[in-house]
Design a protein around this motif. Sequence first.
Motif, PDB file in Angstrom:
ATOM      1  N   THR A 181       0.733  -1.300   0.085  1.00 58.23           N
ATOM      2  CA  THR A 181       0.103   0.068  -0.021  1.00 58.23           C
ATOM      3  C   THR A 181       0.891   1.251   0.015  1.00 58.23           C
ATOM      4  O   THR A 181       2.000   1.149   0.041  1.00 58.23           O
ATOM      5  N   VAL A 182       0.154   2.332  -0.008  1.00 59.58           N
ATOM      6  CA  VAL A 182       1.028   3.725  -0.382  1.00 59.58           C
ATOM      7  C   VAL A 182       1.437   4.189   1.051  1.00 59.58           C
ATOM      8  O   VAL A 182       2.331   5.180   1.055  1.00 59.58           O
ATOM      9  N   LYS A 183       1.266   3.471   2.127  1.00 58.86           N
ATOM     10  CA  LYS A 183       2.039   3.773   3.241  1.00 58.86           C
ATOM     11  C   LYS A 183       2.956   2.737   3.854  1.00 58.86           C
ATOM     12  O   LYS A 183       3.516   2.731   4.699  1.00 58.86           O
ATOM     13  N   GLY A 184       2.817   1.808   3.107  1.00 56.15           N
ATOM     14  CA  GLY A 184       3.628   0.490   3.665  1.00 56.15           C
ATOM     15  C   GLY A 184       5.255   0.610   3.500  1.00 56.15           C
ATOM     16  O   GLY A 184       5.762  -0.197   4.371  1.00 56.15           O
ATOM     17  N   GLY A 185       5.538   1.570   2.882  1.00 60.22           N
ATOM     18  CA  GLY A 185       7.086   1.700   2.676  1.00 60.22           C
ATOM     19  C   GLY A 185       7.655   2.746   3.523  1.00 60.22           C
ATOM     20  O   GLY A 185       9.069   2.997   3.756  1.00 60.22           O
ATOM     21  N   VAL A 186       6.752   3.464   4.415  1.00 62.99           N
ATOM     22  CA  VAL A 186       7.392   4.555   5.341  1.00 62.99           C
ATOM     23  C   VAL A 186       8.606   4.002   6.248  1.00 62.99           C
ATOM     24  O   VAL A 186       8.053   3.076   6.865  1.00 62.99           O
ATOM     25  N   GLY A 187       9.440   4.660   6.205  1.00 67.79           N
ATOM     26  CA  GLY A 187      10.549   4.258   7.237  1.00 67.79           C
ATOM     27  C   GLY A 187      11.621   3.096   6.779  1.00 67.79           C
ATOM     28  O   GLY A 187      12.117   2.655   7.321  1.00 67.79           O
ATOM     29  N   LYS A 188      11.297   2.684   5.448  1.00 70.38           N
ATOM     30  CA  LYS A 188      11.907   1.452   4.992  1.00 70.38           C
ATOM     31  C   LYS A 188      12.604   1.807   3.436  1.00 70.38           C
ATOM     32  O   LYS A 188      12.216   2.740   2.846  1.00 70.38           O
ATOM     33  N   ILE A 189      13.602   1.035   3.168  1.00 63.83           N
ATOM     34  CA  ILE A 189      14.239   0.928   1.803  1.00 63.83           C
ATOM     35  C   ILE A 189      13.889  -0.379   1.308  1.00 63.83           C
ATOM     36  O   ILE A 189      14.015  -1.344   1.950  1.00 63.83           O
ATOM     37  N   LEU A 215       5.088   4.000  -2.669  1.00 63.97           N
ATOM     38  CA  LEU A 215       5.017   3.016  -1.401  1.00 63.97           C
ATOM     39  C   LEU A 215       5.212   3.917   0.086  1.00 63.97           C
ATOM     40  O   LEU A 215       4.991   3.594   1.184  1.00 63.97           O
ATOM     41  N   GLY A 216       5.682   5.285  -0.198  1.00 67.92           N
ATOM     42  CA  GLY A 216       6.106   6.021   0.863  1.00 67.92           C
ATOM     43  C   GLY A 216       7.600   5.803   1.450  1.00 67.92           C
ATOM     44  O   GLY A 216       7.964   6.090   2.243  1.00 67.92           O
ATOM     45  N   ALA A 217       8.193   4.667   0.567  1.00 70.31           N
ATOM     46  CA  ALA A 217       9.598   4.309   0.819  1.00 70.31           C
ATOM     47  C   ALA A 217      10.748   5.247   0.569  1.00 70.31           C
ATOM     48  O   ALA A 217      10.484   6.439  -0.127  1.00 70.31           O
ATOM     49  N   THR A 218      11.727   5.351   1.674  1.00 69.03           N
ATOM     50  CA  THR A 218      12.758   6.268   1.478  1.00 69.03           C
ATOM     51  C   THR A 218      13.308   6.113   0.293  1.00 69.03           C
ATOM     52  O   THR A 218      13.894   7.079  -0.449  1.00 69.03           O
ATOM     53  N   SER A 219      13.565   4.797  -0.065  1.00 65.45           N
ATOM     54  CA  SER A 219      14.388   4.564  -1.418  1.00 65.45           C
ATOM     55  C   SER A 219      14.001   3.120  -1.835  1.00 65.45           C
ATOM     56  O   SER A 219      13.614   2.480  -1.150  1.00 65.45           O
TER      57      SER A 219
END
Length: 639
Positions: A181-189, A215-219
């Motif tokens: 989901t669009v927030k599943g990557g927050v705080g993650k690479i 995903l909201g991921a950092t990278s």
Amino acid sequence: MNVVQKLIASHLAEGEMKAGNEIAISIDQTLTQDATGTMAYLEFEAMGIPKVRTRVSVSYVDHNTLQSGFENADDHRFLQTIASKYGVYFSRPGNGICHQVHLERFTKPGQTLLGSDSHTPNAGAVGMLAIGAGGLNVALAMAGEPFWLVMPKVVKVNLKGSLNKGVSAKDIILDVLRQLTVKGGVGKIIEYTGEALKDLTVPERATITNMGAELGATSSVFPSDDQTRAFFTAQGRAEDWTGLIPDIDAVYDEEIEVNLDSLVPLTAAPSSPDNIKTVKEVQGIPVKQVCIGSCVNSSYSDLMVAARMLKGKKVHPDVSLTISPGSRQTLQMVSENGALADIVSAGARILESTCGPCIGMGQSPPTGAVTLRTFNRNFPGRSGTPNDQSYLCSPMTAAASAIKGAITDPAEELSAPVVIPLPDRYIIDDAMIVAPSTEPDKVVVERGPNIKPFPVKKPLEASLTARIIIKVGDNVTTDDIMPAGAKILPLRSNIPAISEYVFSKIDNEFTSRAKASEGGIVVGGNNYGQGSSREHAALAPMYLGIKVVFAKSFARIHKDNLINFGILPLTVEPEIYDSLEEGSEIELPDAAKEVRESDSITFVDKKSAKSYSTGHGFTQRQRKIILAGGLLNYVKNKS
Ligand code: MIC
Ligand code: SF4
């Protein structure tokens, strides 16, 4: 170590590599684009440093190219002259979209890249650590300062099997979006591994790393392997290649899998990149517009797929098909090999090598119509048409649907897979990349009347009282907070003018209410500020006097931007969110003292007379930035 850990370890400037810790990494390269770049260079200029201190910095012009008034053209002159003066390469309008050109001409495995655009992780396709950030962070990186971030968790995505007919790299990342989901990557690479890697070319990998932003991921990162070497060789840059792979016993924080054998064509239905359906589920829906392009799917390989499928066919009479090549190199390749003729003959409309329709710069679809786009974002109204029905898909699905006039599963149309091998040699012509001046003292920076100085904020007051001006729900995007498009984007270098449009898509009274109350507070739901890196989504509210944003959770880049401009981002529990009402007056009686000395902030809802306390989670460095009234003040105070 995994690839991400290796990249961070080799650039670690401060802090300890433990997930959740604040760390600083040194930055080798920076990129800016014109819509965020004018501010970034004004900020860099204010630091008083004679020349950028990175290995390579590049300024691209790719967003604001409509030039329906003097504003954009003036900005281009400003960007070109200031780049020349401070040691920055300038990629001229027409040379292509920043992420595509950077991948082709500047990337280097093993290095770090900070870009003032959220899709900067595109360069992770070649084993770079590439991160999107606000313009001010990029300005600081150009000044030689390390970039601060929270040490992310590393998620391993194991790619198994091989792609079937009609299925492509876009479907891989859409499947990851379905899972996370669009927030599943927050705080993650996100780090990609697995047996399928050997078949995935760099342009395909870039489609995946690019859309990791959603995903909201950092990278997102791929290793640098033989596929990467083949890409650098074809770009005439074999000497820039180095290998970078995870250790055999590399450890990851989380793991998911995508089985390519069973993957089918997918689409992100309106109006979120994680609203994933199979193309079959929506097959047959009539389509009025199809757009192929944007930084996620505009490579030579993507255009060749479209050309192959369109060859000898005609675009359906109800459909407007647009093609935006990602770079001048791509356009040159397809013009020289004849594929462009197939595309034109099919009835496509050929646009410039820019972002174009992706950011509502022209080509807004008709009212009530379905638009099918190979892009990365389908946030509500982003196309420029209110209540738009925007579906995201692969170039194969797009081309098949353009011919049929309805959403079409390419797997059913194709008798054999469309395979576009990496060319042995791309056309290499860097004539539209201007090197910085060798006599910088003689360069005069040209400033048009649209370029206004950026507003400066005062240090945080001891206590704050302000009214809630707006309350919004979950997943509010920076496109909602500070819309783009052909009318508003040209005002990016003029904060007073662009401030008139804050939240205008969802509440066009917002600005007048904020002005009448002399500032105020915003209340948001989960994942507040997802999407773009545009610091204008913090800078313009700051100009209007917004002091605090309460939200259930924040997107990474936007939260940093709020702190950078001295606005307090405070996370609140759902019950507190429920109790906060538009119009209520809120007091933070000890704001400055609590930011300085405590781990939580107290606030009083004057209407209900209820008092709350919420942990602010600011690091020592963030506390100082907020107390100073923003990052620029903090940097000035330090020196
Ligand atoms: C976007 O895709 O939303 C943009 C326009 O490229 C933004 C940058 C901007 O707002 O200028 C992004 O992704 O960061
Ligand atoms: Fe440009 Fe769209 Fe890519 Fe943003 S997402 S950089 S607007 S092409």
